[in-house]
Design a protein around this motif. Structure first.
Motif, PDB file in Angstrom:
ATOM      1  N   PRO A  75       0.810  -1.225   0.000  1.00 44.32           N
ATOM      2  CA  PRO A  75       0.000   0.000   0.000  1.00 44.32           C
ATOM      3  C   PRO A  75       0.842   1.274   0.000  1.00 44.32           C
ATOM      4  CG  PRO A  75       0.075  -0.933   2.206  1.00 44.32           C
ATOM      5  CD  PRO A  75       0.796  -1.898   1.296  1.00 44.32           C
ATOM      6  N   ALA A  76       0.300   2.296  -0.644  1.00 37.90           N
ATOM      7  CA  ALA A  76       0.939   3.601  -0.619  1.00 37.90           C
ATOM      8  C   ALA A  76       1.077   4.068   0.822  1.00 37.90           C
ATOM      9  CB  ALA A  76       0.100   4.602  -1.419  1.00 37.90           C
ATOM     10  N   TYR A  77       2.179   4.692   1.119  1.00 39.41           N
ATOM     11  CA  TYR A  77       2.501   5.303   2.414  1.00 39.41           C
ATOM     12  C   TYR A  77       2.803   4.285   3.512  1.00 39.41           C
ATOM     13  CZ  TYR A  77       0.327   9.095  -0.146  1.00 39.41           C
ATOM     14  OH  TYR A  77       0.000   9.991  -1.135  1.00 39.41           O
ATOM     15  N   LEU A  78       2.015   3.238   3.644  1.00 40.45           N
ATOM     16  CA  LEU A  78       2.212   2.256   4.711  1.00 40.45           C
ATOM     17  C   LEU A  78       3.153   1.121   4.295  1.00 40.45           C
ATOM     18  CD1 LEU A  78      -1.482   2.005   5.968  1.00 40.45           C
ATOM     19  CD2 LEU A  78       0.401   3.251   7.042  1.00 40.45           C
ATOM     20  N   GLY A  79       3.283   0.887   3.015  1.00 39.62           N
ATOM     21  CA  GLY A  79       4.129  -0.197   2.510  1.00 39.62           C
ATOM     22  C   GLY A  79       5.561  -0.165   2.995  1.00 39.62           C
ATOM     23  N   PRO A  80       6.214   0.999   3.003  1.00 36.02           N
ATOM     24  CA  PRO A  80       7.599   1.044   3.474  1.00 36.02           C
ATOM     25  C   PRO A  80       7.764   0.632   4.945  1.00 36.02           C
ATOM     26  CG  PRO A  80       7.139   2.969   2.130  1.00 36.02           C
ATOM     27  CD  PRO A  80       5.822   2.258   2.362  1.00 36.02           C
ATOM     28  N   SER A  81       6.677   0.643   5.703  1.00 38.67           N
ATOM     29  CA  SER A  81       6.729   0.213   7.106  1.00 38.67           C
ATOM     30  C   SER A  81       6.375  -1.257   7.270  1.00 38.67           C
ATOM     31  CB  SER A  81       5.765   1.064   7.945  1.00 38.67           C
ATOM     32  OG  SER A  81       6.139   2.414   7.898  1.00 38.67           O
ATOM     33  N   GLY A  82       6.285  -1.993   6.154  1.00 36.49           N
ATOM     34  CA  GLY A  82       6.024  -3.426   6.217  1.00 36.49           C
ATOM     35  C   GLY A  82       4.560  -3.817   6.168  1.00 36.49           C
ATOM     36  N   TRP A  83       3.672  -2.888   5.882  1.00 40.83           N
ATOM     37  CA  TRP A  83       2.250  -3.193   5.795  1.00 40.83           C
ATOM     38  C   TRP A  83       1.924  -3.831   4.441  1.00 40.83           C
ATOM     39  CZ3 TRP A  83      -1.997  -0.737   8.850  1.00 40.83           C
ATOM     40  CH2 TRP A  83      -1.547  -0.205  10.057  1.00 40.83           C
ATOM     41  N   VAL A  84       0.794  -4.535   4.385  1.00 38.12           N
ATOM     42  CA  VAL A  84       0.251  -5.043   3.126  1.00 38.12           C
ATOM     43  C   VAL A  84      -1.197  -4.597   2.999  1.00 38.12           C
ATOM     44  CG1 VAL A  84       1.755  -7.072   2.933  1.00 38.12           C
ATOM     45  CG2 VAL A  84      -0.440  -7.273   4.131  1.00 38.12           C
ATOM     46  N   ALA A  85      -1.662  -4.527   1.758  1.00 39.41           N
ATOM     47  CA  ALA A  85      -3.067  -4.267   1.466  1.00 39.41           C
ATOM     48  C   ALA A  85      -3.683  -5.581   1.004  1.00 39.41           C
ATOM     49  CB  ALA A  85      -3.202  -3.209   0.384  1.00 39.41           C
ATOM     50  N   ILE A  86      -4.853  -5.907   1.548  1.00 37.28           N
ATOM     51  CA  ILE A  86      -5.583  -7.116   1.162  1.00 37.28           C
ATOM     52  C   ILE A  86      -6.761  -6.694   0.301  1.00 37.28           C
ATOM     53  CG2 ILE A  86      -6.844  -9.142   1.975  1.00 37.28           C
ATOM     54  CD1 ILE A  86      -5.389  -8.760   4.690  1.00 37.28           C
ATOM     55  N   ASP A  87      -6.862  -7.274  -0.880  1.00 40.09           N
ATOM     56  CA  ASP A  87      -7.938  -6.957  -1.822  1.00 40.09           C
ATOM     57  C   ASP A  87      -9.279  -7.430  -1.261  1.00 40.09           C
ATOM     58  OD1 ASP A  87      -9.551  -6.457  -4.001  1.00 40.09           O
ATOM     59  OD2 ASP A  87      -8.499  -7.809  -5.360  1.00 40.09           O
ATOM     60  N   LEU A  88     -10.245  -6.510  -1.172  1.00 35.59           N
ATOM     61  CA  LEU A  88     -11.574  -6.846  -0.660  1.00 35.59           C
ATOM     62  C   LEU A  88     -12.629  -6.856  -1.758  1.00 35.59           C
ATOM     63  CD1 LEU A  88     -11.607  -4.708   2.629  1.00 35.59           C
ATOM     64  CD2 LEU A  88     -11.037  -7.134   2.359  1.00 35.59           C
ATOM     65  N   SER A  89     -12.211  -6.693  -2.996  1.00 35.70           N
ATOM     66  CA  SER A  89     -13.178  -6.674  -4.088  1.00 35.70           C
ATOM     67  C   SER A  89     -13.580  -8.094  -4.471  1.00 35.70           C
ATOM     68  CB  SER A  89     -12.595  -5.947  -5.300  1.00 35.70           C
ATOM     69  OG  SER A  89     -11.467  -6.642  -5.787  1.00 35.70           O
ATOM     70  N   GLY A  90     -14.684  -8.194  -5.183  1.00 32.84           N
ATOM     71  CA  GLY A  90     -15.138  -9.501  -5.649  1.00 32.84           C
ATOM     72  C   GLY A  90     -15.470 -10.431  -4.506  1.00 32.84           C
ATOM     73  N   ASP A  91     -14.954 -11.649  -4.593  1.00 37.77           N
ATOM     74  CA  ASP A  91     -15.240 -12.687  -3.607  1.00 37.77           C
ATOM     75  C   ASP A  91     -14.084 -12.776  -2.615  1.00 37.77           C
ATOM     76  OD1 ASP A  91     -16.603 -14.744  -2.388  1.00 37.77           O
ATOM     77  OD2 ASP A  91     -15.898 -16.280  -3.785  1.00 37.77           O
ATOM     78  N   ALA A  92     -13.984 -11.787  -1.741  1.00 35.66           N
ATOM     79  CA  ALA A  92     -12.882 -11.721  -0.772  1.00 35.66           C
ATOM     80  C   ALA A  92     -12.928 -12.918   0.180  1.00 35.66           C
ATOM     81  CB  ALA A  92     -12.962 -10.425   0.028  1.00 35.66           C
ATOM     82  N   ASP A  93     -11.763 -13.369   0.607  1.00 38.20           N
ATOM     83  CA  ASP A  93     -11.632 -14.456   1.584  1.00 38.20           C
ATOM     84  C   ASP A  93     -11.721 -13.831   2.976  1.00 38.20           C
ATOM     85  OD1 ASP A  93     -10.807 -16.432   3.348  1.00 38.20           O
ATOM     86  OD2 ASP A  93      -9.158 -17.127   2.079  1.00 38.20           O
ATOM     87  N   TRP A  94     -12.924 -13.804   3.529  1.00 39.43           N
ATOM     88  CA  TRP A  94     -13.143 -13.114   4.798  1.00 39.43           C
ATOM     89  C   TRP A  94     -12.509 -13.831   5.983  1.00 39.43           C
ATOM     90  CZ3 TRP A  94     -14.115  -8.217   5.185  1.00 39.43           C
ATOM     91  CH2 TRP A  94     -14.654  -7.571   4.071  1.00 39.43           C
ATOM     92  N   THR A  95     -12.285 -15.125   5.879  1.00 42.00           N
ATOM     93  CA  THR A  95     -11.559 -15.842   6.940  1.00 42.00           C
ATOM     94  C   THR A  95     -10.120 -15.345   6.981  1.00 42.00           C
ATOM     95  OG1 THR A  95     -12.992 -17.764   6.692  1.00 42.00           O
ATOM     96  CG2 THR A  95     -10.878 -18.117   7.791  1.00 42.00           C
ATOM     97  N   LEU A  96      -9.516 -15.180   5.818  1.00 41.36           N
ATOM     98  CA  LEU A  96      -8.160 -14.636   5.721  1.00 41.36           C
ATOM     99  C   LEU A  96      -8.134 -13.200   6.254  1.00 41.36           C
ATOM    100  CD1 LEU A  96      -5.190 -14.744   4.489  1.00 41.36           C
ATOM    101  CD2 LEU A  96      -6.232 -13.552   2.561  1.00 41.36           C
ATOM    102  N   VAL A  97      -9.093 -12.395   5.861  1.00 42.02           N
ATOM    103  CA  VAL A  97      -9.151 -11.003   6.320  1.00 42.02           C
ATOM    104  C   VAL A  97      -9.246 -10.958   7.844  1.00 42.02           C
ATOM    105  CG1 VAL A  97     -10.529  -8.882   6.299  1.00 42.02           C
ATOM    106  CG2 VAL A  97     -10.144 -10.138   4.160  1.00 42.02           C
ATOM    107  N   GLU A  98     -10.117 -11.767   8.408  1.00 44.44           N
ATOM    108  CA  GLU A  98     -10.274 -11.810   9.865  1.00 44.44           C
ATOM    109  C   GLU A  98      -8.954 -12.182  10.545  1.00 44.44           C
ATOM    110  OE1 GLU A  98     -13.037 -14.060  13.202  1.00 44.44           O
ATOM    111  OE2 GLU A  98     -13.684 -14.032  11.111  1.00 44.44           O
ATOM    112  N   ASP A  99      -8.270 -13.182  10.011  1.00 42.72           N
ATOM    113  CA  ASP A  99      -6.999 -13.626  10.584  1.00 42.72           C
ATOM    114  C   ASP A  99      -5.931 -12.537  10.486  1.00 42.72           C
ATOM    115  OD1 ASP A  99      -5.249 -15.757  11.686  1.00 42.72           O
ATOM    116  OD2 ASP A  99      -4.240 -15.519   9.743  1.00 42.72           O
ATOM    117  N   ARG A 100      -5.823 -11.892   9.326  1.00 43.98           N
ATOM    118  CA  ARG A 100      -4.791 -10.876   9.144  1.00 43.98           C
ATOM    119  C   ARG A 100      -5.077  -9.624   9.977  1.00 43.98           C
ATOM    120  NH1 ARG A 100      -0.142 -12.817   7.862  1.00 43.98           N
ATOM    121  NH2 ARG A 100       0.328 -10.635   8.246  1.00 43.98           N
ATOM    122  N   VAL A 101      -6.343  -9.244  10.109  1.00 44.65           N
ATOM    123  CA  VAL A 101      -6.702  -8.094  10.944  1.00 44.65           C
ATOM    124  C   VAL A 101      -6.362  -8.407  12.405  1.00 44.65           C
ATOM    125  CG1 VAL A 101      -8.645  -6.726  11.842  1.00 44.65           C
ATOM    126  CG2 VAL A 101      -8.409  -7.105   9.373  1.00 44.65           C
ATOM    127  N   ALA A 102      -6.684  -9.608  12.847  1.00 42.58           N
ATOM    128  CA  ALA A 102      -6.380 -10.008  14.229  1.00 42.58           C
ATOM    129  C   ALA A 102      -4.870 -10.055  14.461  1.00 42.58           C
ATOM    130  CB  ALA A 102      -7.015 -11.357  14.551  1.00 42.58           C
TER     131      ALA A 102
END
Length: 119
Positions: A75-102
Motif C-alpha cells: 500500500p501507498a505510504y504504509l508499505g515502506p513500514s512493512g504493511w500489506v493491502a488485502i484486496d476486498l473486491s469480488g469474492d474476498a476471503d473473509w476468513t483470511l481477512v479476519e486472521d490478518r486483521v487479528a
C-alpha cells in the motif's frame, strides 16, 4: 463499499480495546492509540477496495506479496513500514481477512493487553 466496510468494522471491533476513527480521510482502527488496520476505497483514484494491515516486517511482507500477488499488494505510504493491502473486491476471503486483521491487532497491541488474554 458500505457492506464491505461494515463487514470489516464487525471484524475489527470484536477485538479488545479497539477504536475506529478517521485518519488521512480513511476509516482506521486503533488499539491503545496505535493504528492496526485501515480501510481504503479508491484511495487516490486507484480503483481498489482494500484493508491495510501490519506484518511482522519486510520479510513477512515480501513473502505474502510473492505468495499471493492477487490478494496482497504494497500500500501507498504504509508499505515502506512493512504493511500489506488485502484486496476486498469480488469474492474476498473473509476468513483470511479476519486472521490478518487479528494478527495486525496483535502486532500493535500493548504487551499488557496481550498478557491479559488478548483475543
Amino acid at each position: 463499499m458500505t457492506d464491505t466496510l461494515s463487514r470489516l468494522r464487525e471484524i475489527a471491533l470484536l477485538l479488545p480495546d479497539v477504536e475506529e476513527r478517521e485518519s488521512h480521510g480513511q476509516p482506521t482502527f486503533f488499539v491503545a492509540g496505535k493504528q492496526f488496520a485501515q480501510f481504503r476505497d479508491d484511495h487516490h483514484g486507484d480503483g481498489r477496495v482494500v484493508v491495510c494491515v501490519k506484518t511482522s516486517g519486510e520479510d513477512e511482507q515480501a513473502m505474502l506479496l510473492d505468495a499471493a500477488p492477487d490478494t496482497y499488494s504494497k500500500p501507498a505510504y504504509l508499505g515502506p513500514s512493512g504493511w500489506v493491502a488485502i484486496d476486498l473486491s469480488g469474492d474476498a476471503d473473509w476468513t483470511l481477512v479476519e486472521d490478518r486483521v487479528a494478527r495486525s491487532w496483535e502486532l500493535a497491541a500493548p504487551r499488557a493487553l496481550l498478557e491479559a488474554g488478548g483475543r
